[in-house]
Design an enzyme around this catalytic site. Sequence first.
Site, PDB file in Angstrom:
ATOM      1  N   CYS A 126     103.698  11.781 -41.145  1.00 37.26           N
ATOM      2  CA  CYS A 126     104.417  11.496 -39.906  1.00 37.26           C
ATOM      3  C   CYS A 126     105.879  11.166 -40.205  1.00 37.26           C
ATOM      4  O   CYS A 126     106.649  12.055 -40.555  1.00 37.26           O
ATOM      5  CB  CYS A 126     103.721  10.413 -39.094  1.00 37.26           C
ATOM      6  SG  CYS A 126     104.274  10.377 -37.361  1.00 37.26           S
ATOM      7  N   HIS A 148      98.667  12.276 -38.218  1.00 40.31           N
ATOM      8  CA  HIS A 148      98.141  11.126 -38.951  1.00 40.31           C
ATOM      9  C   HIS A 148      96.721  11.423 -39.432  1.00 40.31           C
ATOM     10  O   HIS A 148      95.748  11.049 -38.782  1.00 40.31           O
ATOM     11  CB  HIS A 148      98.133   9.881 -38.055  1.00 40.31           C
ATOM     12  CG  HIS A 148      99.457   9.214 -37.922  1.00 40.31           C
ATOM     13  ND1 HIS A 148      99.879   8.206 -38.772  1.00 40.31           N
ATOM     14  CD2 HIS A 148     100.475   9.420 -37.052  1.00 40.31           C
ATOM     15  CE1 HIS A 148     101.087   7.802 -38.419  1.00 40.31           C
ATOM     16  NE2 HIS A 148     101.477   8.535 -37.379  1.00 40.31           N
ATOM     17  N   GLU A 188      95.099   9.990 -41.725  1.00 39.88           N
ATOM     18  CA  GLU A 188      94.374   8.769 -42.089  1.00 39.88           C
ATOM     19  C   GLU A 188      93.563   8.231 -40.917  1.00 39.88           C
ATOM     20  O   GLU A 188      92.608   7.469 -41.110  1.00 39.88           O
ATOM     21  CB  GLU A 188      95.342   7.698 -42.609  1.00 39.88           C
ATOM     22  CG  GLU A 188      96.240   7.050 -41.574  1.00 39.88           C
ATOM     23  CD  GLU A 188      97.522   7.832 -41.302  1.00 39.88           C
ATOM     24  OE1 GLU A 188      98.485   7.229 -40.786  1.00 39.88           O
ATOM     25  OE2 GLU A 188      97.558   9.048 -41.582  1.00 39.88           O
TER      26      GLU A 188
END
Length: 271
Positions: free
Chosen positions: A122, A236, A238
């Site tokens: 990001c 993102h 994660e």
Amino acid sequence: MSVRHDARPRIALTACILHEDPDRRLFKGKALQFSEQKMAHAVWRGGGLPIQLLDLREREALEQAIAASDGLLLQGGADVAPSSYGEEPLRPEWSGDAVRDRHELAAVEVALALGKPILGVCRGIQLLNVALGGSLYQDIQTQVADSLVHRDWHQYEGIEHGVRLERDSWISAVFEGEQFTDPETGGPGLLTNTIHHQALKQVADTLEVSARAPDGIVEAVEDIRGDRWVAGVQWHPEWLDGSEVGGPHRSPGNPVFERFIDACRERASGK
């Protein structure tokens, strides 16, 4: 520093920063440096050991910390400051965080000099592009005609869109067998979250675009050649761990971290 073959690669995570705030109830007037929890978990799931890379305002400390790590991961967070790529902010609220920029730009410089793999997520892909000589759109909705909505504070990670992958790119190889077919191009694609209002504008000369959103916004880049392993994604991954908003219907995030950490392990072992 090389790791044992059975050890987890040490991944240096650049710190998110909350600057001094006399009105904040917790640690009033103190600066805080931290990692977002799911990022640390994603590194661990991917096979790495997350290590916080603090900004101690000392070049020697930065060099020693990165030398003792096997890879550098640039986290998400505050806007990149337009001053970091030679522009003035179009609005005061888009001034970004020049203090954090200076730390991370130096970290990229050190990691490249030491041959450490780098992954940007990001904000991280944006900072990486700036570090290598590129520029950014300060605000997609303002500067890119007919763009998708890439960030909505109220929906936040609930927003999603497809990502078109370039064939033979690192990101396409990472998701081999887990892609869906893009209905418009017939090529490989992903379904990801989207939580950003800045984006890559002029892509750095050394980076290749490896994925775009349907509106053309750059979603992934790479420079994986010879002694360099550098990559970034705009979404993102994660947060794509199966527990995300709306359930695990999107493309998983783990493969991104697994491939990055594999690269760190390979470089550390001299392969």
